[in-house]
Write an enzyme that holds these catalytic residues in place. Structure first.
Site, mmCIF file in Angstrom:
data_model
loop_
_atom_site.group_PDB
_atom_site.id
_atom_site.type_symbol
_atom_site.label_atom_id
_atom_site.label_comp_id
_atom_site.label_asym_id
_atom_site.label_seq_id
_atom_site.Cartn_x
_atom_site.Cartn_y
_atom_site.Cartn_z
ATOM 1 C CB ALA A 1 -0.904 -0.010 1.227
ATOM 2 C CE LYS A 2 5.445 4.896 -0.397
ATOM 3 N NZ LYS A 2 6.632 4.147 -0.001
#
Ligand code: NAD
Length: 427
Positions: A116-117
């Site tokens: 994720a980011k």
């Protein structure tokens, strides 16, 4: 600007687009793995993309709206994991690419996380601490149902740090009505942070470079190293590698480079930078052109500053034997082929800089156990994972006759698709 110059710049921009770069590597690895079309469709695109427009009261009483993103590329192997960056040029494409790299990175080092980011479009240099805190808390509140120790665990990235993580941890804990340290990593030590985390990415770079040296039969003290970026990753790698005997002959920063053919005194350079704000004019070396410094003859080049520095325009000029990618995405997909032709041994980003997420994993484990490890144990476990992962990638490459980057992607894609197949598609 002439049409030719413009089209050249457009094609270089396209070459440097991180999402296109990530997709190009994915396609090559998926093809080599003969991955079926359905699985390709699933793994090529992020599973979830959240955009929030967050109203924040500025110090002067005005209301401003900031746009933030959180992209969860895959949670097939465990909760999402990845940093949050604050910068004026954050884009959804960039966050998407970084989220997918996190999926592959966690799979390469075989830790039980997905990718994720996050990012918020803002300029921290013109915001006060109170404004940054309000942005962080509102951004966290908007994401409250999507993050958590079992869902998605953010961490610091560009322009965010342990203090920002403490605000996220506090906001989340206030909402769920109990203190939840494991919701973020990269926290201050007194709030459940892990020993060894600040050094982890640079230490990981040193460990994998050391493993590459063994393949070449070289010794650290006869190995010349050029490092771009003297921040968390590059600065730590320089400090640890100099202490281990490597000869750091040049450091390259955004405002210039510093060079000493006999090796720089890194602690003295760090002190000089702290006092003057720059590495330039350091008494223990000579000022050097920052572009030319990247082409110095050396055994190891560590790009540890930013994306898109080794391109179709620069790759051919490099004079190194090993590249250890401390930064995320420093090499474009077109440059990969040039480096392969030049027989440069590349330790790809999803392996080389995975020390950071590995110790973040250790932090999450320690928070959930409520039992903290000493620094030696953290470093020993980090070494074990980095060495194993390096050997797995190199062996995979040799077995399938592909270069290290494709090998790392193939290994990662295979692990993620295996998890997906075991889980099946829920309908
Ligand atoms: P940082 O901000 O601490 O350091 C970056 C350094 O690069 C700074 O000193 C900056 O002045 C320098 N720099 C910026 N632009 C430059 C340019 N054009 N030329 C030369 N130097 C330049 O950031 P960091 O945490 O060290 O991250 C660096 C890279 O490593 C990023 O790509 C990041 O995504 C990646 N990364 C960081 C970690 C981590 O644990 N910090 C983990 C994995 C990957």
């Amino acid at each position: 600007m002439s049409v030719t110059t413009q089209s050249f710049e457009n094609s270089l921009e396209r070459e440097k687009n991180p999402w296109l770069a990530a997709a190009a590597r994915f396609d090559i690895a998926a093809e080599k793995l003969k991955m079926d079309d359905g699985m390709r469709k699933v793994l090529r695109s992020p599973a979830r993309e959240i955009t929030v427009n967050i109203p924040v009261m500025l110090d002067d009483g005005r209301i401003e709206v900031f746009t933030g993103y959180r992209v969860q590329h895959s949670v097939a192997r465990g909760p999402g994991k990845g940093g949050i960056r604050y910068a004026p040029d954050v884009s959804l494409d960039e966050v998407r690419a970084l989220a997918s790299w996190m999926t592959w990175k966690c799979a390469v080092v075989n830790i039980p996380f997905g990718g994720a980011k996050g990012g918020v479009i803002c300029d921290p240099s013109i915001l006060s601490d109170f404004e940054l805190e309000r942005i962080t808390r509102r951004y966290t509140a908007e994401l409250i149902e999507f993050i958590g120790p079992e869902k998605d665990v953010p961490a610091p990235d560009m322009n965010t740090n342990d203090r920002v993580m403490a605000w996220i941890m506090d906001t989340y804990s206030m909402h769920v009505r109990h203190t939840t340290t494991a919701v973020v990593t990269g926290k201050p030590m007194d709030l459940g942070g892990s020993r060894g985390r600040p050094e982890a990415t640079g230490r990981g770079c040193m460990i994998v470079t050391g493993e590459a040296l063994k393949k070449f039969g070289w010794r650290a003290d006869s190995t010349r190293v050029v490092i771009q970026g003297f921040g968390n990753v590059g600065g730590m790698a320089a400090k640890l590698m100099a202490a281990a005997g490597f000869k750091i002959i040049a450091i390259v920063e955004y405002d210039g480079a510093i060079y000493n053919k006999n090796g720089l005194d890194i602690p003295a350079l760090a002190k000089h930078k702290k006092e003057t704000g720059s590495i330039r004019d350091f008494a223990g070396g000579e000022n050097y052109d920052k572009t030319e410094a990247m082409y110095l003859e050396c055994e190891v080049l560590i790009p540890a500053a930013m994306e898109g520095v080794i391109t179709s325009q620069t790759a051919d000029k490099l004079n190194c034997r090993i590249i250890c990618e401390g930064a995320n995405g420093p090499t474009t997909a077109i440059a990969d082929e040039i480096l392969a032709d030049k027989k440069i041994f590349v330790i790809p980003d999803i392996l080389a800089n995975a020390g950071g997420v590995t110790v973040s994993y250790f932090e999450w484990v320690q928070d959930r156990q409520g039992f903290f490890w000493n620094e030696d144990l953290v470093n020993e476990r980090l070494r074990e994972i980095m060495v194993d992962s390096f050997n797995s990638v190199v062996a995979y490459g040799e077995k399938h006759n592909v270069h290290n980057r494709t090998a790392a992607y193939m290994l990662a894609l295979d692990r993620v698709q295996f998890a997906m197949k075991l889980r099946g598609i829920y309908a």
